[in-house]
Design a protein around this motif. Sequence first.
Motif, PDB file in Angstrom:
ATOM      1  N   GLU A 301       0.979  -1.124  -0.026  1.00 23.15           N
ATOM      2  CA  GLU A 301      -0.068  -0.039   0.163  1.00 23.15           C
ATOM      3  C   GLU A 301       0.796   1.348  -0.070  1.00 23.15           C
ATOM      4  N   LEU A 302       1.867   1.219   0.793  1.00 19.07           N
ATOM      5  CA  LEU A 302       2.810   2.460   0.765  1.00 19.07           C
ATOM      6  C   LEU A 302       3.512   2.829  -0.474  1.00 19.07           C
ATOM      7  N   VAL A 303       4.183   1.643  -1.204  1.00 14.30           N
ATOM      8  CA  VAL A 303       4.899   1.773  -2.371  1.00 14.30           C
ATOM      9  C   VAL A 303       3.749   2.283  -3.464  1.00 14.30           C
ATOM     10  N   GLN A 304       2.664   1.711  -3.364  1.00 16.53           N
ATOM     11  CA  GLN A 304       1.396   2.207  -4.211  1.00 16.53           C
ATOM     12  C   GLN A 304       1.243   3.677  -4.082  1.00 16.53           C
ATOM     13  N   GLU A 305       1.101   4.076  -2.955  1.00 23.04           N
ATOM     14  CA  GLU A 305       0.727   5.404  -2.730  1.00 23.04           C
ATOM     15  C   GLU A 305       1.763   6.434  -3.038  1.00 23.04           C
ATOM     16  N   ILE A 328       9.470  -0.779  -9.227  1.00 29.38           N
ATOM     17  CA  ILE A 328       8.641  -1.587  -8.291  1.00 29.38           C
ATOM     18  C   ILE A 328       9.150  -2.473  -7.361  1.00 29.38           C
ATOM     19  N   GLY A 329       9.935  -3.566  -7.648  1.00 29.33           N
ATOM     20  CA  GLY A 329      10.444  -4.516  -7.132  1.00 29.33           C
ATOM     21  C   GLY A 329      11.462  -4.041  -6.129  1.00 29.33           C
ATOM     22  N   ASN A 330      12.273  -3.078  -6.311  1.00 33.80           N
ATOM     23  CA  ASN A 330      13.289  -2.467  -5.652  1.00 33.80           C
ATOM     24  C   ASN A 330      12.821  -1.585  -4.638  1.00 33.80           C
ATOM     25  N   LEU A 331      11.507  -0.974  -5.022  1.00 31.04           N
ATOM     26  CA  LEU A 331      11.044  -0.050  -3.861  1.00 31.04           C
ATOM     27  C   LEU A 331      10.231  -0.776  -2.883  1.00 31.04           C
ATOM     28  N   LEU A 332       9.704  -2.074  -3.203  1.00 37.99           N
ATOM     29  CA  LEU A 332       8.864  -2.959  -2.170  1.00 37.99           C
ATOM     30  C   LEU A 332      10.203  -3.750  -1.280  1.00 37.99           C
ATOM     31  N   ASN A 333      11.250  -3.884  -2.019  1.00 40.44           N
ATOM     32  CA  ASN A 333      12.237  -4.598  -1.088  1.00 40.44           C
ATOM     33  C   ASN A 333      12.763  -3.676   0.072  1.00 40.44           C
ATOM     34  N   ILE A 334      12.914  -2.257  -0.537  1.00 42.60           N
ATOM     35  CA  ILE A 334      13.336  -1.138   0.656  1.00 42.60           C
ATOM     36  C   ILE A 334      12.264  -1.288   1.688  1.00 42.60           C
ATOM     37  N   ALA A 335      10.964  -0.712   1.112  1.00 44.89           N
ATOM     38  CA  ALA A 335       9.946  -0.429   1.974  1.00 44.89           C
ATOM     39  C   ALA A 335       9.711  -1.645   3.123  1.00 44.89           C
ATOM     40  N   PHE A 336       9.881  -2.848   2.378  1.00 40.45           N
ATOM     41  CA  PHE A 336       9.601  -4.093   3.304  1.00 40.45           C
ATOM     42  C   PHE A 336      10.807  -4.103   4.335  1.00 40.45           C
ATOM     43  N   LYS A 389      12.747   7.782   8.640  1.00 42.73           N
ATOM     44  CA  LYS A 389      12.609   8.655   7.494  1.00 42.73           C
ATOM     45  C   LYS A 389      13.688   9.035   6.621  1.00 42.73           C
ATOM     46  N   ASN A 390      14.596   9.439   7.232  1.00 51.41           N
ATOM     47  CA  ASN A 390      15.783   9.986   6.263  1.00 51.41           C
ATOM     48  C   ASN A 390      16.573   8.795   5.326  1.00 51.41           C
ATOM     49  N   PRO A 391      16.978   7.668   6.213  1.00 56.64           N
ATOM     50  CA  PRO A 391      17.449   6.674   5.403  1.00 56.64           C
ATOM     51  C   PRO A 391      16.313   5.867   4.310  1.00 56.64           C
ATOM     52  N   LEU A 392      15.155   6.236   4.675  1.00 56.69           N
ATOM     53  CA  LEU A 392      14.196   5.565   3.820  1.00 56.69           C
ATOM     54  C   LEU A 392      14.025   6.500   2.516  1.00 56.69           C
ATOM     55  N   VAL A 393      14.013   7.884   2.652  1.00 61.20           N
ATOM     56  CA  VAL A 393      14.068   8.904   1.744  1.00 61.20           C
ATOM     57  C   VAL A 393      15.150   8.555   0.796  1.00 61.20           C
ATOM     58  N   LYS A 394      16.463   8.632   1.356  1.00 56.93           N
ATOM     59  CA  LYS A 394      17.660   8.431   0.470  1.00 56.93           C
ATOM     60  C   LYS A 394      17.624   7.017  -0.407  1.00 56.93           C
ATOM     61  N   ALA A 395      16.966   6.082   0.281  1.00 54.72           N
ATOM     62  CA  ALA A 395      17.004   4.619  -0.429  1.00 54.72           C
ATOM     63  C   ALA A 395      15.943   4.715  -1.562  1.00 54.72           C
ATOM     64  N   PHE A 396      14.973   5.464  -1.517  1.00 58.95           N
ATOM     65  CA  PHE A 396      13.814   5.600  -2.510  1.00 58.95           C
ATOM     66  C   PHE A 396      14.706   6.481  -3.558  1.00 58.95           C
ATOM     67  N   LYS A 397      15.336   7.559  -3.285  1.00 55.60           N
ATOM     68  CA  LYS A 397      15.995   8.392  -4.114  1.00 55.60           C
ATOM     69  C   LYS A 397      16.836   7.711  -4.890  1.00 55.60           C
TER      70      LYS A 397
END
Length: 502
Positions: A301-305, A328-336, A389-397
């Motif tokens: 849900e988070l990745v889709q949003e 999509i797969g890489n963002l799912l792995n990071i978020a998971f 939040k900070n490492p999550l933002v950097k990983a998505f970026k």
Amino acid sequence: MLYEELMMDSGMLTKFRLFKRITQLNQPDIPITRVSDKLSLNYQQTFIIVNEINNDLAKIMPKHPSILKKAGKIDSTQLLVTIDEYRYFLLKKSVPFQFILYFINHDYPSIDDFCERNYVSRSTVSRKMLPLKAHVKQYNLRFTYTEANLTGDERSVRVALFDALWLGTRGTVWPFKEIAIEDAEKLAMAFSEYFPLSRTYLGAKELTYFAAIFLCRTRKKFFVPYDFRYDFLMQDNPYYDFERLNKELGPVHALPAKHSKGESSFIFFLAHYAPFYTLEDDPSLYQTIHDFSTRPNLVYELVQEFLAYAKVNIFKKEPEILDKSMIIGNLLNIAFTFFVLRQPFPNLQNLVELPRKKKKADEQLETRIQSFFDEKSKEKEYRFIYTIKNPLVKAFKGVLLPVYAKPKHSEHLTVGVAFEHNFLLVRRIYQFLTDLGFIDAAPYQEALNDQYDLVISSSLLPRKKYPDLPLYFWDLSYGEEELTDLYRTLQQLFEKKNIIQE
């Protein structure tokens, strides 16, 4: 902080940097002043260090030719020792590296025994471990000395141990005294279908190291418990075979049911803990997207949003880019991983990437991603985001930056990239190659050796196996000058390939 800065004292680090620079120049008559200026050393200091390096080379390889020439010059074409071999030679005298090797390879490790074996005092060990202690503290890990060990979340412990041992050896030696390489390879092969790493050259070797660390820790009775946050992904999911581990370990090393479940789940978690996907046709990528999308969970849900937000606020002109399975797969792995651990965790790229000034595209992308997570962390079910939040933002970026700043390009040179298998680690070299406009780059495959104009590799293992392979060594901790040297090589190859033969 870079890996070598954590593991080496100042004298050792200067020697390594000088050797690295000499290796990169690869010329028969390098003036000592040229390398001394680069490292802010005077001529006399550099001359002394080059002499020490010359002596070290003779210790590593008794018949190694001298790299010193008359008139204060260096002949780096005489080098027979690789940078990986020299790094490991230096690390054999490094207290932090030897301490890790010691407690992972001995049954009853203690600080007193380590000091006696290595002829060092406890105060010396404590002092030389300070940078590494500070590094692992950010992951809530700490070194203990009464019983020599690294403690904390066992999942993070094992990843941190992998980072330390892999970057210290790069596959040139087998550092696990109590684990036969055949046993590690067998275990890695048994679970290879879950790991994108297994389908690339260095990735398969990395996976064997992970397997060896797994065996080291479980045989010493350090176990990973099952985490209920895995439930939505692994519970009642036939893809994750919880019976496989004990079948592979055999009756002698089989684990009790409680530990078998926890350790099996760790293997499956490890398959998702980093943005591993670099190939669009990877079966494990399809499986990941299927499992996350068909089972109710906050991660999907988070990745889709986020993707919906990004299509409107970041990729408004080309939203279809975000429909790519690899993104999509890489963002799912990071978020998971952040959803499960809820704290920063060790990652290879932080130990090998030099800090760089942000570019406008980099800063703009980070700001827009930050805005999304600032709002999302206020929602009740996503409050866990606030602390990471900070490492999550950097990983998505890190996942989105290559497509955010992607220019038009044409395909001319065929280049294979043989790096450690981690999207965040390889994305910058791919971005550099793409930006040149005349490169077709993809992960290195041995079967395509005849098609490559150049193979860029962070290890010289491929050259040992294929002496005629057009290989360009690329240390992961590179700077702007190294990029210039690589560009020059690629440009020359491009001109040669496209010249009209009379």
